[in-house]
Design a protein around this motif. Structure first.
Motif, mmCIF file in Angstrom:
data_model
loop_
_atom_site.group_PDB
_atom_site.id
_atom_site.type_symbol
_atom_site.label_atom_id
_atom_site.label_comp_id
_atom_site.label_asym_id
_atom_site.label_seq_id
_atom_site.Cartn_x
_atom_site.Cartn_y
_atom_site.Cartn_z
ATOM 1 N N LEU A 263 0.830 -1.203 0.000
ATOM 2 C CA LEU A 263 0.000 0.000 0.000
ATOM 3 C C LEU A 263 0.869 1.259 0.000
ATOM 4 O O LEU A 263 0.578 2.228 -0.709
ATOM 5 N N ILE A 264 1.949 1.235 0.760
ATOM 6 C CA ILE A 264 2.881 2.368 0.789
ATOM 7 C C ILE A 264 3.410 2.646 -0.616
ATOM 8 O O ILE A 264 3.441 3.796 -1.064
ATOM 9 N N VAL A 265 3.811 1.603 -1.310
ATOM 10 C CA VAL A 265 4.337 1.767 -2.672
ATOM 11 C C VAL A 265 3.281 2.408 -3.569
ATOM 12 O O VAL A 265 3.566 3.358 -4.315
ATOM 13 N N GLU A 266 2.043 1.909 -3.496
ATOM 14 C CA GLU A 266 0.969 2.470 -4.318
ATOM 15 C C GLU A 266 0.693 3.927 -3.970
ATOM 16 O O GLU A 266 0.486 4.762 -4.858
ATOM 17 N N LEU A 267 0.698 4.261 -2.686
ATOM 18 C CA LEU A 267 0.443 5.645 -2.270
ATOM 19 C C LEU A 267 1.565 6.578 -2.718
ATOM 20 O O LEU A 267 1.306 7.719 -3.110
ATOM 21 N N VAL A 268 2.799 6.108 -2.665
ATOM 22 C CA VAL A 268 3.924 6.926 -3.140
ATOM 23 C C VAL A 268 3.771 7.172 -4.639
ATOM 24 O O VAL A 268 3.947 8.314 -5.111
ATOM 25 N N LEU A 269 3.436 6.132 -5.381
ATOM 26 C CA LEU A 269 3.239 6.305 -6.824
ATOM 27 C C LEU A 269 2.111 7.292 -7.118
ATOM 28 O O LEU A 269 2.229 8.142 -8.001
ATOM 29 N N VAL B 44 1.333 7.588 4.128
ATOM 30 C CA VAL B 44 2.532 6.764 3.969
ATOM 31 C C VAL B 44 3.337 6.773 5.267
ATOM 32 O O VAL B 44 3.827 5.729 5.710
ATOM 33 N N ILE B 45 3.473 7.938 5.876
ATOM 34 C CA ILE B 45 4.206 8.055 7.144
ATOM 35 C C ILE B 45 3.528 7.207 8.216
ATOM 36 O O ILE B 45 4.190 6.481 8.964
ATOM 37 N N ILE B 46 2.217 7.267 8.277
ATOM 38 C CA ILE B 46 1.467 6.491 9.276
ATOM 39 C C ILE B 46 1.698 4.991 9.064
ATOM 40 O O ILE B 46 1.979 4.252 10.019
ATOM 41 N N LYS C 142 2.666 20.676 5.787
ATOM 42 C CA LYS C 142 2.684 19.937 4.522
ATOM 43 C C LYS C 142 3.777 18.882 4.598
ATOM 44 O O LYS C 142 4.874 19.144 5.070
ATOM 45 N N TYR C 143 3.483 17.705 4.135
ATOM 46 C CA TYR C 143 4.450 16.610 4.137
ATOM 47 C C TYR C 143 5.135 16.564 2.776
ATOM 48 O O TYR C 143 4.478 16.617 1.740
ATOM 49 N N GLN C 144 6.457 16.473 2.818
ATOM 50 C CA GLN C 144 7.294 16.561 1.629
ATOM 51 C C GLN C 144 7.918 15.197 1.301
ATOM 52 O O GLN C 144 7.963 14.306 2.159
ATOM 53 N N PRO C 145 8.452 15.059 0.094
ATOM 54 C CA PRO C 145 9.143 13.809 -0.257
ATOM 55 C C PRO C 145 10.285 13.484 0.710
ATOM 56 O O PRO C 145 10.548 12.311 0.997
ATOM 57 N N GLU C 146 10.943 14.514 1.256
ATOM 58 C CA GLU C 146 12.037 14.289 2.211
ATOM 59 C C GLU C 146 11.543 13.579 3.478
ATOM 60 O O GLU C 146 12.280 12.814 4.093
ATOM 61 N N ASP C 147 10.299 13.873 3.866
ATOM 62 C CA ASP C 147 9.715 13.204 5.040
ATOM 63 C C ASP C 147 9.597 11.705 4.780
ATOM 64 O O ASP C 147 9.883 10.886 5.657
ATOM 65 N N GLU D 105 11.374 9.962 2.564
ATOM 66 C CA GLU D 105 12.729 9.409 2.479
ATOM 67 C C GLU D 105 13.291 9.148 3.878
ATOM 68 O O GLU D 105 13.922 8.111 4.113
ATOM 69 N N PHE D 106 13.050 10.080 4.795
ATOM 70 C CA PHE D 106 13.492 9.899 6.180
ATOM 71 C C PHE D 106 12.851 8.651 6.788
ATOM 72 O O PHE D 106 13.531 7.800 7.360
ATOM 73 N N CYS D 107 11.540 8.531 6.641
ATOM 74 C CA CYS D 107 10.822 7.373 7.205
ATOM 75 C C CYS D 107 11.318 6.063 6.603
ATOM 76 O O CYS D 107 11.520 5.082 7.322
ATOM 77 N N PHE D 108 11.532 6.046 5.299
ATOM 78 C CA PHE D 108 12.003 4.826 4.650
ATOM 79 C C PHE D 108 13.409 4.458 5.121
ATOM 80 O O PHE D 108 13.726 3.279 5.281
#
Length: 180
Positions: A22-28, A49-51, A157-162, A164-167
């Motif tokens: 699901l994370i992958v789909e949400l990122v896409l 995605v963070i959650i 606002k949540y950014q792509p860097e957020d 990347e940090f979580c991953f």
């Protein structure tokens, strides 16, 4: 083959894999051109995605704790049950009292522990990297922002860097629990 094959519980491994998919789909979706002008929606997708990432991290740490304790319960160092309290003294103009009582340490089911308690117990047993502890706690705090009623400031606002940090934290946690 899964990134989580080291997880011995079939149900947990399956649930983690589903959350990861699901994370992958949400990122896409969040990177899709269809949402270029929908900043608020993209930020919400990233928050989700963070959650989910935090949920996987929490599940992995909890799984490892269960292996460490080899039990469904843990005795907590800082939580007590107080029995038969007896008042010794009341302070004038105060809500404080001096009492005596019996106390005993509380035992809780490991699966009922909150994320903060899980982090603390993992720190006690196998999590020693201070940077990783700090980063896991940061993710815990980000995840807790899903409780919007308790926020004292406007959610950001949540950014792509957020993401990347979580991953990166998930990758480090996965490596830690798989080897220890």
């Amino acid at each position: 083959m899964s990134d989580f094959d080291f997880v011995s519980s079939t149900a947990l491994r399956s649930n983690i894999n589903q959350a990861n998919d699901l994370i992958v789909e949400l990122v896409l979706l969040s990177e899709s051109e269809n949402y270029d002008n929908r900043e608020s929606l993209v930020s919400s997708l990233r928050k989700t995605v963070i959650i989910y990432t935090a949920t996987i991290i929490e599940a992995l740490l909890l799984w490892k704790l269960k292996k460490v304790y080899k039990s469904n319960q843990v005795e907590l160092d800082d939580e007590w049950e107080y029995k038969d309290p007896h008042k010794i003294h009341c302070f004038a103009n105060s809500t404080e009292e001096i009492i005596w009582c019996r106390r005993k340490k509380v035992k809780k089911k490991i699966s009922r522990l909150d994320f903060l308690r899980i982090i603390r117990l993992c720190t006690k047993h196998f999590l020693s990297d201070k940077k990783l502890i700090h980063d896991i706690d940061k993710i815990r705090k980000l995840r807790n922002k899903l409780h919007i009623g308790g926020l004292i400031e406007i959610d950001r606002k949540y950014q792509p860097e957020d993401l990347e940090f979580c991953f990166s934290v998930l990758k480090r946690v996965k490596k830690l629990v798989a080897k220890t």
